[in-house]
Design an enzyme around this catalytic site. Structure first.
Site, PDB file in Angstrom:
ATOM      1  CG  HIS A  98      12.554 -21.210   3.350  1.00 49.22           C
ATOM      2  ND1 HIS A  98      13.016 -20.598   4.488  1.00 49.22           N
ATOM      3  CD2 HIS A  98      11.619 -20.367   2.833  1.00 49.22           C
ATOM      4  CE1 HIS A  98      12.393 -19.437   4.648  1.00 49.22           C
ATOM      5  NE2 HIS A  98      11.538 -19.283   3.661  1.00 49.22           N
ATOM      6  CG  ASP A 128       8.110 -16.568   4.167  1.00 51.29           C
ATOM      7  OD1 ASP A 128       7.713 -16.475   2.993  1.00 51.29           O
ATOM      8  OD2 ASP A 128       7.371 -16.941   5.105  1.00 51.29           O
TER       9      ASP A 128
HETATM   10  O1  T3D Z   1       5.084 -18.062   8.838  1.00 49.74           O
HETATM   11  C1  T3D Z   1       4.983 -18.923   7.955  1.00 49.74           C
HETATM   12  O2  T3D Z   1       5.794 -19.832   7.861  1.00 49.74           O
HETATM   13  C2  T3D Z   1       3.815 -18.861   7.034  1.00 49.74           C
HETATM   14  C3  T3D Z   1       4.251 -18.659   5.637  1.00 49.74           C
HETATM   15  C4  T3D Z   1       3.936 -17.501   5.045  1.00 49.74           C
HETATM   16  C5  T3D Z   1       4.264 -17.284   3.648  1.00 49.74           C
HETATM   17  C6  T3D Z   1       3.248 -16.342   3.010  1.00 49.74           C
HETATM   18  O3  T3D Z   1       3.039 -16.462   1.829  1.00 49.74           O
HETATM   19  S1  T3D Z   1       2.484 -15.165   3.978  1.00 49.74           S
HETATM   20  C7  T3D Z   1       1.457 -14.290   2.783  1.00 49.74           C
HETATM   21  C8  T3D Z   1       0.167 -15.017   2.550  1.00 49.74           C
HETATM   22  N1  T3D Z   1      -0.575 -14.412   1.474  1.00 49.74           N
HETATM   23  C9  T3D Z   1      -1.283 -13.291   1.622  1.00 49.74           C
HETATM   24  O4  T3D Z   1      -1.302 -12.666   2.667  1.00 49.74           O
HETATM   25  C10 T3D Z   1      -2.114 -12.850   0.431  1.00 49.74           C
HETATM   26  C11 T3D Z   1      -3.604 -12.981   0.751  1.00 49.74           C
HETATM   27  N2  T3D Z   1      -4.388 -12.670  -0.424  1.00 49.74           N
HETATM   28  C12 T3D Z   1      -4.601 -11.421  -0.842  1.00 49.74           C
HETATM   29  O5  T3D Z   1      -4.099 -10.449  -0.273  1.00 49.74           O
HETATM   30  C13 T3D Z   1      -5.464 -11.246  -2.029  1.00 49.74           C
HETATM   31  O6  T3D Z   1      -6.250 -12.409  -2.189  1.00 49.74           O
HETATM   32  C14 T3D Z   1      -4.675 -11.004  -3.324  1.00 49.74           C
HETATM   33  C15 T3D Z   1      -4.008  -9.614  -3.273  1.00 49.74           C
HETATM   34  C16 T3D Z   1      -3.587 -12.077  -3.541  1.00 49.74           C
HETATM   35  C17 T3D Z   1      -5.641 -11.045  -4.531  1.00 49.74           C
HETATM   36  O7  T3D Z   1      -6.751 -10.214  -4.264  1.00 49.74           O
HETATM   37  P1  T3D Z   1      -8.055 -10.364  -5.170  1.00 49.74           P
HETATM   38  O8  T3D Z   1      -8.987  -9.265  -4.737  1.00 49.74           O
HETATM   39  O9  T3D Z   1      -7.653 -10.417  -6.593  1.00 49.74           O
HETATM   40  O10 T3D Z   1      -8.681 -11.795  -4.830  1.00 49.74           O
HETATM   41  P2  T3D Z   1      -9.463 -12.242  -3.515  1.00 49.74           P
HETATM   42  O11 T3D Z   1     -10.923 -12.009  -3.703  1.00 49.74           O
HETATM   43  O12 T3D Z   1      -8.832 -11.658  -2.301  1.00 49.74           O
HETATM   44  O13 T3D Z   1      -9.160 -13.818  -3.499  1.00 49.74           O
HETATM   45  C18 T3D Z   1      -9.890 -14.751  -4.294  1.00 49.74           C
HETATM   46  C19 T3D Z   1     -10.183 -15.950  -3.432  1.00 49.74           C
HETATM   47  O14 T3D Z   1      -8.958 -16.557  -3.060  1.00 49.74           O
HETATM   48  C20 T3D Z   1     -10.889 -15.546  -2.126  1.00 49.74           C
HETATM   49  O15 T3D Z   1     -11.736 -16.606  -1.759  1.00 49.74           O
HETATM   50  P3  T3D Z   1     -13.354 -16.470  -1.907  1.00 49.74           P
HETATM   51  O16 T3D Z   1     -13.750 -15.237  -1.156  1.00 49.74           O
HETATM   52  O17 T3D Z   1     -13.584 -16.332  -3.386  1.00 49.74           O
HETATM   53  O18 T3D Z   1     -13.884 -17.740  -1.327  1.00 49.74           O
HETATM   54  C21 T3D Z   1      -9.739 -15.456  -1.159  1.00 49.74           C
HETATM   55  O19 T3D Z   1     -10.129 -15.650   0.178  1.00 49.74           O
HETATM   56  C22 T3D Z   1      -8.853 -16.597  -1.637  1.00 49.74           C
HETATM   57  N3  T3D Z   1      -7.467 -16.364  -1.257  1.00 49.74           N
HETATM   58  C23 T3D Z   1      -6.623 -15.455  -1.747  1.00 49.74           C
HETATM   59  N4  T3D Z   1      -5.459 -15.538  -1.148  1.00 49.74           N
HETATM   60  C24 T3D Z   1      -5.541 -16.542  -0.261  1.00 49.74           C
HETATM   61  C25 T3D Z   1      -6.833 -17.075  -0.312  1.00 49.74           C
HETATM   62  N5  T3D Z   1      -7.236 -18.074   0.463  1.00 49.74           N
HETATM   63  C26 T3D Z   1      -6.324 -18.577   1.338  1.00 49.74           C
HETATM   64  N6  T3D Z   1      -5.077 -18.099   1.432  1.00 49.74           N
HETATM   65  C27 T3D Z   1      -4.636 -17.107   0.677  1.00 49.74           C
HETATM   66  N7  T3D Z   1      -3.359 -16.668   0.758  1.00 49.74           N
END
Ligand code: T3D
Length: 258
Positions: free
Chosen positions: A83, A138
């Site tokens: 933040h 957030d």
């Molecule tokens: O409470 C708190 O204080 C915590 C704070 C929270 C703040 C936040 O930001 S919460 C939200 C966190 N983010 C998400 O939930 C998004 C997660 N990611 C996705 O939904 C998708 O990856 C995307 C929509 C962003 C993109 O999808 P796509 O199909 O283009 O890519 P992908 O295949 O999902 O991702 C590519 C790689 O990046 C993959 O790894 P791999 O399989 O190639 O080894 C994926 O696991 C990795 N990756 C993507 N997003 C994240 C991530 N790894 C860790 N954390 C991530 N957020």
């Protein structure tokens, strides 16, 4: 290095650099970004910033692998690292351009929305991904969304967590503009260079006034405009702008912030 900083005449480009994780945020990365912002502010010759992401994504928000075993209290503590970055970007006395090169999800989407001018590639999208993992938006999501696009769209984006394509984001006014992918960096750099050549006091005070408008009454905002206009009017750049207009020539503004 999780954050790359490059210097260009008048501005710096900061790149989120964990492309294998779509530049998902970690505490270390937040600290490095914080340092990059502080260093840019301290450098009086830096008159604009450009923020972007390496690889095919802009930022996928919190690195979920890093919090999989976290206790609820740890999650709240995480935001003490994120933040302040949002507040810092808003408070910087220089314009921040965000070049959203790919998906901007969760905290990554709201990091982009904190910037002054957001330009996105056609292939980019904005996802308030929080609801998918049982969290709330957030990093300013609940503040920026209704102000930028109205409450109806804000609520649907926040609750449904559906990706919003860059083109629609621009149509709705969530961002400034969408450009074709191959044009993004050229256009974003041109924008940063253009802002860097403008009158820096005027931009700094404009940024401050716009931020205060969200909570001020019209009365108070008019008082603030008067106060800030007095300050802008004292700047050598104002005198130069007027002289240049009357002389029918391009203004040459100071290259160093006061
Ligand atoms: O409470 C708190 O204080 C915590 C704070 C929270 C703040 C936040 O930001 S919460 C939200 C966190 N983010 C998400 O939930 C998004 C997660 N990611 C996705 O939904 C998708 O990856 C995307 C929509 C962003 C993109 O999808 P796509 O199909 O283009 O890519 P992908 O295949 O999902 O991702 C590519 C790689 O990046 C993959 O790894 P791999 O399989 O190639 O080894 C994926 O696991 C990795 N990756 C993507 N997003 C994240 C991530 N790894 C860790 N954390 C991530 N957020």
């Amino acid at each position: 290095m999780t954050i790359l900083v490059e210097r260009f005449p008048g501005y710096r480009r900061i790149t989120l650099n964990r492309p294998e994780r779509l530049n998902a945020l970690t505490v270390e990365m937040a600290a490095a970004l914080n340092t990059a912002l502080d260093e840019a502010e301290a450098d009086k010759s830096c008159r604009a910033l450009l923020l972007t992401g390496a690889g095919r994504g802009f930022c996928a928000g919190q690195d979920l692998a890093a919090i999989v075993d976290a206790a609820p209290a740890d999650l709240g503590n995480l935001l003490e690292h994120y933040h302040p970055l949002i507040l810092k970007i808003r408070a910087l006395p220089i314009p921040v351009v965000c070049a959203v090169n790919g998906v901007a999800a969760g905290a990554g989407a709201n990091l982009a929305l904190a910037c002054d001018i957001v330009l996105a590639a056609r292939s980019a999208s904005f996802v308030q991904a929080f609801a998918r993992i049982g969290l709330i938006p957030d990093c300013g999501g609940t503040w920026f969304l209704p102000r930028l696009i109205g409450t109806a769209r804000a609520r649907a984006l926040a609750m449904l967590a559906e990706p919003l394509p860059a083109e629609t984001a621009a149509e709705w006014g969530l961002i400034w503009n969408m450009v074709e992918d191959e044009r993004l960096m050229d256009e974003a750099q041109a924008l940063a260079a253009r802002l860097a050549a403008q009158a820096s006091t005027s931009l700094a005070l404009t940024k401050r006034a716009l931020d205060m408008a969200g909570s001020n009454t019209l009365d108070h905002q008019l008082d603030l405009e008067r106060e800030l206009q007095l300050e802008a009017g004292k700047s050598p750049d104002h005198a130069e702008g007027v002289r240049a207009f009357l002389g029918k020539r391009a203004p040459v503004f100071a290259r160093t912030r006061s």
